[in-house]
Design a protein around this motif. Sequence first.
Motif, PDB file in Angstrom:
ATOM      1  N   VAL A  58       0.643  -1.342   0.390  1.00 54.16           N
ATOM      2  CA  VAL A  58      -0.184   0.201   0.387  1.00 54.16           C
ATOM      3  C   VAL A  58       0.985   1.233   0.036  1.00 54.16           C
ATOM      4  O   VAL A  58       0.398   1.947  -1.019  1.00 54.16           O
ATOM      5  CB  VAL A  58      -1.074   0.047   1.193  1.00 54.16           C
ATOM      6  N   GLU A  59       1.805   1.244   1.011  1.00 49.96           N
ATOM      7  CA  GLU A  59       2.988   2.486   1.175  1.00 49.96           C
ATOM      8  C   GLU A  59       4.023   2.755  -0.856  1.00 49.96           C
ATOM      9  O   GLU A  59       3.752   3.614  -1.063  1.00 49.96           O
ATOM     10  CB  GLU A  59       3.825   2.046   1.776  1.00 49.96           C
ATOM     11  N   GLY A  60       3.954   1.205  -1.125  1.00 47.70           N
ATOM     12  CA  GLY A  60       4.607   1.501  -2.570  1.00 47.70           C
ATOM     13  C   GLY A  60       3.648   2.330  -3.243  1.00 47.70           C
ATOM     14  O   GLY A  60       3.879   2.474  -5.084  1.00 47.70           O
ATOM     15  N   PRO A  79      13.737  -3.051  -2.730  1.00 54.97           N
ATOM     16  CA  PRO A  79      13.665  -3.953  -1.393  1.00 54.97           C
ATOM     17  C   PRO A  79      12.734  -3.656  -0.291  1.00 54.97           C
ATOM     18  O   PRO A  79      12.744  -1.935  -0.291  1.00 54.97           O
ATOM     19  CB  PRO A  79      15.292  -3.818  -0.286  1.00 54.97           C
ATOM     20  N   SER A  80      12.272  -3.839   0.864  1.00 56.33           N
ATOM     21  CA  SER A  80      11.110  -3.807   1.635  1.00 56.33           C
ATOM     22  C   SER A  80      11.971  -4.401   2.905  1.00 56.33           C
ATOM     23  O   SER A  80      12.224  -5.405   2.867  1.00 56.33           O
ATOM     24  CB  SER A  80       9.586  -3.641   1.586  1.00 56.33           C
ATOM     25  N   GLU A 125      11.066  -8.278   3.606  1.00 55.16           N
ATOM     26  CA  GLU A 125      11.734  -8.363   2.045  1.00 55.16           C
ATOM     27  C   GLU A 125      12.545  -8.737   3.375  1.00 55.16           C
ATOM     28  O   GLU A 125      13.323 -10.250   3.146  1.00 55.16           O
ATOM     29  CB  GLU A 125      11.485  -7.944   1.098  1.00 55.16           C
ATOM     30  N   LYS A 126      13.300  -8.343   3.972  1.00 54.54           N
ATOM     31  CA  LYS A 126      14.450  -8.088   4.099  1.00 54.54           C
ATOM     32  C   LYS A 126      14.281  -9.020   5.053  1.00 54.54           C
ATOM     33  O   LYS A 126      15.473 -10.048   5.662  1.00 54.54           O
ATOM     34  CB  LYS A 126      15.600  -6.921   5.252  1.00 54.54           C
ATOM     35  N   ILE A 127      13.274  -8.933   6.414  1.00 53.21           N
ATOM     36  CA  ILE A 127      13.199  -9.756   7.268  1.00 53.21           C
ATOM     37  C   ILE A 127      13.176 -11.359   6.998  1.00 53.21           C
ATOM     38  O   ILE A 127      13.415 -11.993   7.448  1.00 53.21           O
ATOM     39  CB  ILE A 127      12.715  -9.123   8.042  1.00 53.21           C
ATOM     40  N   SER A 178       7.448   1.482 -11.412  1.00 56.16           N
ATOM     41  CA  SER A 178       7.655   0.842  -9.790  1.00 56.16           C
ATOM     42  C   SER A 178       8.222  -0.330  -8.974  1.00 56.16           C
ATOM     43  O   SER A 178       9.257  -0.831  -9.292  1.00 56.16           O
ATOM     44  CB  SER A 178       6.698   0.171  -9.511  1.00 56.16           C
ATOM     45  N   LYS A 179       8.992  -0.297  -7.524  1.00 59.43           N
ATOM     46  CA  LYS A 179       9.854  -1.090  -6.985  1.00 59.43           C
ATOM     47  C   LYS A 179       9.073  -2.971  -7.209  1.00 59.43           C
ATOM     48  O   LYS A 179       9.779  -3.723  -6.627  1.00 59.43           O
ATOM     49  CB  LYS A 179      10.654  -0.706  -5.900  1.00 59.43           C
ATOM     50  N   SER A 180       7.946  -2.950  -7.540  1.00 58.02           N
ATOM     51  CA  SER A 180       6.424  -4.462  -7.137  1.00 58.02           C
ATOM     52  C   SER A 180       7.410  -4.791  -8.453  1.00 58.02           C
ATOM     53  O   SER A 180       6.582  -4.094  -9.141  1.00 58.02           O
ATOM     54  CB  SER A 180       5.286  -3.759  -6.405  1.00 58.02           C
ATOM     55  N   THR A 181       7.561  -6.605  -8.462  1.00 57.63           N
ATOM     56  CA  THR A 181       7.895  -7.025  -8.969  1.00 57.63           C
ATOM     57  C   THR A 181       6.680  -7.505 -10.484  1.00 57.63           C
ATOM     58  O   THR A 181       6.929  -7.579 -11.241  1.00 57.63           O
ATOM     59  CB  THR A 181       8.192  -8.756  -9.140  1.00 57.63           C
ATOM     60  N   ILE A 182       5.683  -7.826  -9.951  1.00 52.39           N
ATOM     61  CA  ILE A 182       3.898  -7.703 -10.311  1.00 52.39           C
ATOM     62  C   ILE A 182       3.698  -7.046 -11.169  1.00 52.39           C
ATOM     63  O   ILE A 182       3.431  -7.283 -11.751  1.00 52.39           O
ATOM     64  CB  ILE A 182       2.984  -8.558  -9.280  1.00 52.39           C
TER      65      ILE A 182
END
Length: 941
Positions: free
Chosen positions: A292-294, A556-557, A560-562, A858-862
Amino acid sequence: AVWALGWPRFFSAIDAVRVTRGRTAAPRRTAYASLTPAPAQSPQKAMSESGTTSPKPSWGMMPASDAPPSPPQRWGPLSRIQERVARLPSPAEKWTHFTRKYRWFILPFFVCTWGLVPFFGVLLNETSNAIQLVSGSPSLKAKKATEQAFPGVVRVGTLIVLFKSPHGLAAVQEAWCGWEDALNDAVFREHPCADYSTGDCFLKSNVTSWCALTAQDLTYLAADLVDDATADGGVGSSKAAQVLVQYDADAATDKVQGFVSFLSKKARDLRPQGLGVSVGTTGWDAFTVASVEGEREDLEKVDTISLPLALIVMALTLGSLPLLLVPALNMITATILEFVVVGQVAKHMQIAAFVPSVMMTMTLAISFDYSLFVCSRYLEARKAGVKDETKRVRAVLRGAGHTIVVSGSTLIACFLGLLCFPNAMLRGVGAAISIGLACAMVVNLTLSPALLHAGGERLCAAQDRAFAKLRNAWRGLAASPARDDDYALFVQADDDEADRPAPRPNPWRFAARKIWDDRRLAACVIVAVAAIAAPACAHALKITQIADPVMVAPSPSEPEKILNSLGDTFGAGAIAPYTVLFDVPAGLVEDADAALDVMDDFLYGELAGLGQKLTIVGPTRLAGFKLSSANYTACLGGTSAWCLSVQGLAATTFATDGKAAKATVSIETNPYASQGFDWIEKARSKAEDASSGPVANVELYGSAGGVKDVIDALYDSFPTVIAVTLCVVFCLLCASFGSIAVGLRSICALCLTLAFTFGCAVLCYQDAGSVRNSLPVFLTTRTADPGISWLAPLLCFTIVVGLALDYDVFLLARVHEYRFHGRMRDRDATLEAVGRTGVVISAAGMIMAVAFSGLFLSKSTILNQAAFLLACGVVFDTFVVRTFVTPAMLSLSRSYAWWPSKAPAPLPLADALRRVADADERPDADEECKDDGGSEASETI
């Protein structure tokens, strides 16, 4: 009607209706000519005009060159319907009259809609990525059984807060436990609960952590919460610890997302300073919040990058800066309306977090395309010398308006086809984008004509004056009137007549002429395009679906990192563990040891042998020690750490009625990746054969398994949806053009575009191999496994179908107009249509490609994969299919292109062009009747 009249006579009747309405052989005024007496004409004059030895029947006020060989035959039960339909004004005339009469009401109305901007952000707060299970699926069956044995367990969502210290947890144990206690207190203050056992609280338990369990002497149970515990549950050399927060996953979307944001921020704020520790939160809902933030960032990029580029392309195409006011206002108004309406729909229907970006991009592209159709047709009428503003708008609505209605209706029908899928998320996508397309369609059919009525000529005149001043300043000449082509940078050639100025080079007309004049070349073009596209088309059906949540959120978010860190320490499967339910109908009291043996064999034998390293918390073992009924009996009332841990294990794994038990299993790899899907499929197969002795049934339930079931169900129904969609498109095209051949030709071209588009996506994102490392990041799956997001093909199929039909309808509508109304030859109609629409379709394709390419940022792959599918489909369809394949297919079909409709007899090109030009100058129906002077005709109108 087909049954009563027979197939040939039915289409003859339809053609007769078209003739009387002026859509084919004869102008529409022939409908009124039969109601008034023809002017007197001597036989000699009639013979001289007709060039025959016998008098020619007069057709009233209709020019001789426009008269058909014979009047349409009126017969049978359709004769009265034909006459009534023929006397009605056309929809374009009605709508022109309406938009002109109420233009000063339409403009303020749409301006007032801008006051809804404060409600623009409601949609972003109502989005959700929740997955609803498919009816009859294994996951739904397991969920019901688990809910019955352990009420409330399946409605629990889990967030994992990971605490890592490079120096080891033992070195910072005091600060670490203080942080866990502070986090627990903060969470409890935010969502207090007096009694967790009632199940009415948002939180389902206290924060579960190593320090909290150790403080209760549940040391052996706490061992699974650190990455390298000792045999007795101590910290040992562990460097990472996980804190589990369980909450009500069925709560309102805004409440869940608010809690996720609160927990993530509070965990970071309470982190011990100066010790080099790292803290982060992950979980399914954490990825939803990140997406949502993205979305907000992606919408800003669309506004700041894609929108200006689209305006530049449109300005270069039209050559008119003032007319850019029309697409800009259309875009803003349609966007506000759709976000407000869909925001209210989202309160009653699930709307995924990625939908606003896709909806915004679709609205930008469609609004600009439709505005381009409107403005180009308006400028074309102005260039043809039409002085009356009303007649220009009527020409726009008759041509571009018809195209917008057919294209928009087809697009909406395609997206409504998503409602056929057994998935709430896809149904929400279909409903949201359909609403957006409806808003864009209504705005372009209402606001655009009103703007052109109010100030179309003023805008064009301002452009002419500005160009005249610039031309005078550059040339140093006296003021001179603007030429016809001063307003456009690209002007299409009108015809090849010798008495007209030589047309400017038109590559689209040139290519179409070469293809049409040589049918062997036309066949070679189709074969060559098919051969070039064949390697990509061969991979279209080899898509590997990926459901990794990493592909939904920006990369990266933090989640995802965690998740990656979790995979290095506890295993990525901790984000979505499976619940294994053992059904013991006779009860555990009767033969507890036999039941425990069956459970242990399944957990540590069958499941452990499926190729995954497992983390198991179950009733059969504790800290690696196998338990029996005697161990549970011995610890009743015990106060040691071991006995307290055994008691705690029994309380969480055995049902209160003693007829069921459960275990929690986490795999090593990401459960949403292909390896995780393979594991759950094998585990379910083992569970079917695990029933023996006192254990009657074994079920596995988990969110990843539910996602797999949803994907399987959707792709099982995908072929049916494709077939239904293509059938609907075929029927709509046949109904719009009255031709089966048009529908078949469009479906063939559409299948070529779809196969090429999806095949290229597979080659890029799935089968790139070693080349993958050299590709730009937006052409890779980033940290996820190679493959295609399961949502991208389902979503983009409908969009590609709609956009390909958009250009197909625009081109074929112009060919149909020239052939049936202008009565050109098949060759002339095709060349004129391709030549005049080439710039518009190419510009529309460029605008679409620019709009969709904004999703590459966008940084979203989808969204990157959706952008690739849409941009690839639009470019291939615009510059290959519409430029080469469609003219080649028309060349091969020739007179059969409109079968079973029969085109009227052709006229010479000069007369046909004059008919097309005269159509823009033709008066309205009411004016015709007044000019004819027939009172009976006036009363009929």
